[in-house]
Structure formats: C-alpha cells, structure tokens
Design an enzyme around this catalytic site. Structure first.
Site, PDB file in Angstrom:
ATOM      1  CG  ASP A  34      14.327  31.691  26.006  1.00 26.80           C
ATOM      2  OD1 ASP A  34      14.083  32.458  26.944  1.00 26.80           O
ATOM      3  OD2 ASP A  34      13.457  31.005  25.428  1.00 26.80           O
TER       4      ASP A  34
ATOM      5  CG  ASP B 176      11.694  32.378  31.162  1.00 26.95           C
ATOM      6  OD1 ASP B 176      10.921  31.876  30.334  1.00 26.95           O
ATOM      7  OD2 ASP B 176      11.757  32.018  32.357  1.00 26.95           O
TER       8      ASP B 176
ATOM      9  CD  GLU C  64       7.217  33.969  29.442  1.00 29.45           C
ATOM     10  OE1 GLU C  64       6.459  33.014  29.272  1.00 29.45           O
ATOM     11  OE2 GLU C  64       8.144  33.948  30.288  1.00 29.45           O
TER      12      GLU C  64
ATOM     13  CG  HIS D 234       8.022  26.903  25.113  1.00 28.57           C
ATOM     14  ND1 HIS D 234       8.064  28.250  24.798  1.00 28.57           N
ATOM     15  CD2 HIS D 234       8.464  26.799  26.388  1.00 28.57           C
ATOM     16  CE1 HIS D 234       8.509  28.922  25.851  1.00 28.57           C
ATOM     17  NE2 HIS D 234       8.761  28.075  26.820  1.00 28.57           N
ATOM     18  CG  ASP D 235       5.388  28.171  28.285  1.00 28.19           C
ATOM     19  OD1 ASP D 235       6.060  27.133  28.448  1.00 28.19           O
ATOM     20  OD2 ASP D 235       5.811  29.317  28.544  1.00 28.19           O
TER      21      ASP D 235
HETATM   22  O1  TEU Z   1       6.961  30.776  31.314  1.00 31.29           O
HETATM   23  C1  TEU Z   1       6.401  31.662  32.222  1.00 31.29           C
HETATM   24  C2  TEU Z   1       5.167  31.249  32.820  1.00 31.29           C
HETATM   25  O2  TEU Z   1       4.527  31.998  33.554  1.00 31.29           O
HETATM   26  C3  TEU Z   1       4.748  29.875  32.583  1.00 31.29           C
HETATM   27  O3  TEU Z   1       4.580  29.320  33.845  1.00 31.29           O
HETATM   28  C4  TEU Z   1       3.504  29.825  31.801  1.00 31.29           C
HETATM   29  O4  TEU Z   1       2.649  30.833  32.188  1.00 31.29           O
HETATM   30  C5  TEU Z   1       2.857  28.528  32.025  1.00 31.29           C
HETATM   31  O5  TEU Z   1       3.561  27.600  31.324  1.00 31.29           O
HETATM   32  C6  TEU Z   1       1.454  28.530  31.599  1.00 31.29           C
HETATM   33  O6  TEU Z   1       0.742  27.910  32.619  1.00 31.29           O
HETATM   34  C7  TEU Z   1       8.331  30.814  31.129  1.00 31.29           C
HETATM   35  C8  TEU Z   1       8.733  29.778  30.100  1.00 31.29           C
HETATM   36  O7  TEU Z   1       8.172  30.121  28.870  1.00 31.29           O
HETATM   37  C9  TEU Z   1       8.320  28.434  30.597  1.00 31.29           C
HETATM   38  O8  TEU Z   1       8.559  27.427  29.660  1.00 31.29           O
HETATM   39  C10 TEU Z   1       9.105  28.166  31.853  1.00 31.29           C
HETATM   40  O9  TEU Z   1       8.684  26.949  32.422  1.00 31.29           O
HETATM   41  C11 TEU Z   1       8.939  29.276  32.885  1.00 31.29           C
HETATM   42  O10 TEU Z   1       9.048  30.579  32.320  1.00 31.29           O
HETATM   43  C12 TEU Z   1      10.039  29.175  33.917  1.00 31.29           C
HETATM   44  O11 TEU Z   1      11.274  29.490  33.343  1.00 31.29           O
END
Ligand code: TEU
Ligand code: CA
Length: 557
Positions: free
Chosen positions: A98, A199, A256, A329-330
């Site tokens: 990542d 990310d 992403e 994970h989100d």
């Molecule tokens: O996520 C990007 C992001 O926009 C997140 O805020 C996601 O949309 C949100 O969880 C859904 O509401 C990335 C990573 O995958 C996330 O885990 C991180 O918290 C974020 O970036 C900041 O690095």
C-alpha cells in the site's frame, strides 16, 4: 488486447491488524500472516495486497505513516517482512504494498521539521495557509468530519488535512517531495515487491488558490472535493512517477480513486498513457447512499448496479482495465449489504462472487469474503474503533440523531464491519489471537470460520477456489467481451462474455424469489456445459427458473 499477468490474476487483500496474531498481544502481525500462507495457497490467489505495515501512530490504522521505510513495531520487524516476501514468492504468490502518499502522519520527521518554522527546509512538503479573518483558510471539510484545516499555534498558520488532523496532506507541487517519494518507491521495488495499491492517489493535485466550495444547506463545511479530485496536474504526476520509479520494474499498480468516472479511468488506465494499470472506482459502492452520503443509506436497486457496472465494463473495454471488487477494509461486508446474511448466506455469497469474478477485469477478494463473513452489530459505541465511525457518531448526536439511529447507520455502513478479526476456527476469539483482540470478534465465529469451510466441500471457500481455477483454464473469463442482457429485469443480473467462437452466459439471481428468465432463443438448444453454479443443474425448460440467489455459468462453443 495485450496479455498481462495482472489481468490473469486474482488479488487477495490482507488487513494485517485483523488477519492473524502470532504473539498474543491481540494485534495481527507479519508472523501471523506467514503462518497462514498455506491457506492462501490452497485458495489459489496469485497476489496479496497488504494494507499498510509501515511505522505509524495508528490514528487511522496505518494509513497515517510516520516512516515509509520502517515496519510498525506491533507488526514485527523488517526481517519479518523480508521473510514474508520470501515465503510468498516461494509459494508463487506476488506481493503488492500500500502506498499512502497523499498524506503522511503528523509524526513523520518531515512534518516534525515542517512545523518548526516557516523557513524550515521541509515547510514546503506540506500545504500551509494563513487564516481568513480568524477562521480557516477555506471552508473545505475533512473526509472524517470537521474542517480540513488545523491551526499550528507555533507558526500561526493552518495546514491542510483531507483526512484526520494527524494526516497532513503532502504538497505535490514541490518537486523535492515528489522525488523523495519516487526514491522511496524505488527502494521498495528494489526489495522485490510486485507493485503498489495507491491510496486516494487522485487527490494529490489540488486546484491553485484552494477556492471555497458551496456547503450543503445548514452545513458549515463544504466538500471541496471538486477542487482536489482528478485535478490539473494529476496525470503529469502519475506519468512522472511511472517514468521515475515504476517503468523500470515488471509490477502492477492500482490507484484508489474516490470520484473517478469511466471517462477519467480511460485516461488513468489507458494502455498507451503510462499512468496506472487499473483504478478502484467508487460509483458502484455508492449506489446505496442517500442524498446525504454514506451514512444516509437506502436499499440498492439492482438495476442501478447493472447500469453502473455495465458502463464501466463497456467504457474501459479494449482501452483500459477494470478492477472488480465489492469488499475492502472501508466497505461493509457484501454478503450483508447486497446478499442475504441469514437464510441464504452461503448461496448469496457464492452468487456475488460469481457475478463479480466473471466480469472483465482483475478480481479482488477481501480477507474473510472467501468464507462469507458478515457485518457485525456491536451494542455499544465503545466497541467500535474506526476514526471515521467514531467521528460520525459524535457529529450525528450533535445534529440531533438518536443513539440508535446513529448505530443503525454504523451497522449498515461502518468500516469496522470489515475490520473484525478473521474467523479462523471455533475456538475463543475465532482463533485469531490467544490474547484479547484489539477489536471484538464477530460473535458468529462459531458457525462461520475457515476451519469449518475447509472441511466442507460445498463451502463458499471452495467455490472461490473453483472460480480462481476457472480463470486459469479459460481465456474467455479474462479477455472475453462483456455484454449485458435482460437489462430491465429487476431481480436478476444476466450477462454474456464472448471470445472467438465461445460464449459464456452468466445468470445471477440477486433475491430470494424464483424469477423465470427468458434467455435469448437458441441459447439453450446449443451445446453447453455448466462451468460453475451454486445449485446442481438448471431448472426449467425453455425458460429457466432461477432459485433463491442462484448463480450459474454456462459455456457455449
Ligand atoms: O480511503 C479513501 C476514502 O475516501 C475513504 O475515506 C473511504 O471513502 C471511506 O472510508 C468511506 O467512507 C483510503 C483508505 O482506504 C482508508 O482506509 C483511509 O482511511 C483513507 O484513504 C485515508 O488514508
Ligand atoms: Ca501480534
């Protein structure tokens, strides 16, 4: 269309904090992952995407990095990491890391220096502005709630943080910063990794002047995202990154990109553009958002999903490449979100896997998806750990929501749904740890766990394994052209893939009804085999009658 290993691969995401704890401190770690590599080998995946394992104060579980070239002590050491890479490569599994470079941790040495004084050599690694009439420099909100700006008392200026205030945004306008990042990437590439997941990589270029955005009625802060997503210099930065770091290695990249459209993705992933191999789009995981965003949830209309995924399939066809995912994970667990996690948990988990893995693109499996892990409902907010969830809860209560209303949104959409520990077996804490897990295990671990799945030839696990095997056997699954049929049907998702003389017909029932499906004349009369399905044989003659959450894949030649 060019053949590439990353098009033929299936990728498995590991969220290390929740995967496997080897030393009883309740936190997953690198040795824990090593101890489970044979499990991944058995599943048959080709690539692991490892969520961040770098040094971090864990304000956002490792997405806040304080040293890009060290391993988080809770996870182990650099020797452990090297052993992990080595053990993976021995099993023919590739590793992608990542890359979190829109922001660092405020505990990174660069930021510690930058905040010392306005003329510090690192000042310009971050984005600093003076306040406006005693307020923030503009009205942008952070993605985790509140303002996107934090006042640094010492120097009297604000710094930008699109996520938590412990995640200051890096200033990509500064060529010195960019080169440091490319050097750091090269350092990892030299260690032999096989690529990066990047990310929020489409956030790195901000519009000059950082203009105010229009807040929604009654809100203090505006989104601001139209001034930092996919903005002017993004393609230039990605091409530069490609030239200076990536192009020297045979690696894959996935960016992403919240807010990315198919039109933009054609540019980001275009085969002649030297930017990225694929992107994670967000449109299809936003179709169950209400007008006020993710916490304001509504049920999914299957027709919206079909229209959206079809648009992505068609627009990238022969130009770029899709990534295929329902989970990470989100995101909440897909079997709870788009399937049926009670009566038809296994059937619907298999159906969702089928609809996704048979599309054109590279499929991603998120840990636990392959055994049909579900969302969780903790009674108390104290059991939740995610910063986004906790901030939402506070704001919702301030805005007049009841505790129960806020919890219902968290049950449906909260990120901790995906972050409860991997359920390995039916022993205490699901076999994840011998200590106390950092976040509680889903209480359903006695029924849903890997050990049980491995004993049952009919399990979700072996279904995924078969999907992965089929991808290796049939080029059409990787390279065939996608075509949606029965567009307007509200309950079933039916599409074909075609390559040369062959056609695949994919039939998926998204609900617990028994719809009759009128597939084009001639199809069933011609010679065909069933490649995979979650029920034995097909039911009905002339018209096919699908059973609850049925999925079937038919090959015609
Ligand atoms: O996520 C990007 C992001 O926009 C997140 O805020 C996601 O949309 C949100 O969880 C859904 O509401 C990335 C990573 O995958 C996330 O885990 C991180 O918290 C974020 O970036 C900041 O690095
Ligand atoms: Ca541990």
């Amino acid at each position: 269309m060019k053949k590439e290993w990353w098009k033929e691969s299936v990728i498995y995401q590991i969220y290390p904090r929740s995967f496997m704890d080897s030393n009883g401190d309740g936190i997953g770690d690198l040795q824990g992952i090593i101890s489970r590599l044979d499990y991944l080998k058995e599943l048959g995946i080709d690539v692991v995407w490892l969520s961040p394992v770098y040094k971090s104060p864990n304000d956002d579980n490792g997405y806040d990095i304080s040293d890009y070239q060290r391993i988080m002590s809770e996870f182990g050491t650099m020797e452990d990491w090297e052993e992990l890479l080595d053990q993976m490569h021995k099993r023919g599994i590739k590793l992608i890391m990542d890359l979190v470079v829109n922001h660092s941790s405020d505990e990174h040495i660069w930021f510690a220096e930058a905040r010392k004084s306005k003329d510090n050599p690192y000042r310009d690694y971050y984005i600093w502005r003076e306040g406006q009439n005693g307020e923030e420099p503009n009205n942008w909100g952070s993605n985790f709630g509140g303002s996107a700006w934090e006042l640094d008392k010492n120097t009297g200026e604000y710094y930008l943080h699109l996520f938590s205030k412990k995640q200051p945004d890096l200033n990509w306008e500064n060529p010195k910063l960019r080169n440091e990042i490319y050097d750091m990437m090269t350092w990892w590439l030299e260690k032999g990794i096989d690529g990066f997941r990047m990310d929020v990589i489409n956030f790195i270029s901000k519009v000059d002047g950082l203009p105010n955005d229009k807040p929604k009625p009654g809100k203090k802060f505006a989104s601001g995202s139209k001034y930092y997503r996919n903005r002017p210099r993004i393609h230039e930065y990605l091409q530069e990154m490609n030239e200076k770091a990536l192009s020297n290695y045979d690696v894959m990249t996935v960016g992403e990109m919240p807010g990315v459209t198919p039109e933009l993705a054609r540019q980001y992933t275009g085969e002649d553009r030297n930017e990225l191999n694929m992107v994670f789009q967000f449109e299809h995981v936003s179709l169950d958002n209400g007008p006020n965003g993710k916490w304001d949830f509504k049920p999914l209309d299957l027709r919206d999903l079909k229209t959206n995924l079809t648009k992505w399939q068609n627009e990238l066809d022969e130009v770029g490449w899709n990534s295929l995912y329902f989970n990470n994970h989100d995101q909440p667990r897909s079997v709870s979100r788009f399937g049926n996690d009670s009566k038809y948990r296994e059937k619907s988990a298999k159906m969702l896997a089928t609809v996704l893995h048979m599309m054109k693109g590279t499929p991603y499996i998120y840990q636990g998806e392959e055994i049909g892990m579900t969302n969780v409902r903790f009674e108390s907010i104290d059991d939740y750990k995610d910063i986004e969830t906790l901030n939402f809860y506070k704001e919702a209560l301030n805005d007049g929501w009841s505790k129960q209303e806020a919890l219902e949104s968290i049950y449906a959409k909260g990120r901790d749904n995906a972050r409860t520990p991997m359920q390995w077996d039916s022993s205490e804490h699901g076999g994840f740890t011998e200590g106390t897990p950092w976040i509680k295990v889903n209480p359903n671990y006695k029924n849903i766990n890997a050990a049980q799945a491995l004993k049952d030839p009919d399990s979700v696990f072996y279904y995924y394994k078969k999907l992965i095997e089929l991808r290796k056997q049939y080029d059409i699954i990787v390279y065939g052209k996608y075509n949606l049929i029965l567009e307007d049907h509200p309950e079933v998702y039916v599409y074909t893939r075609s390559l040369g003389e062959q056609t695949l017909l994919i039939l998926c029932n998204f609900y617990d009804g028994t719809p009759e499906v009128d597939i084009p004349a001639g199809f069933l009369e011609s010679e065909h085999t069933v490649l995979i399905g979650n029920y034995e044989g097909l039911q009905g003659s002339g018209k096919i009658s699908l059973r609850p959450y049925e999925a079937q894949v038919l090959l015609f030649k």
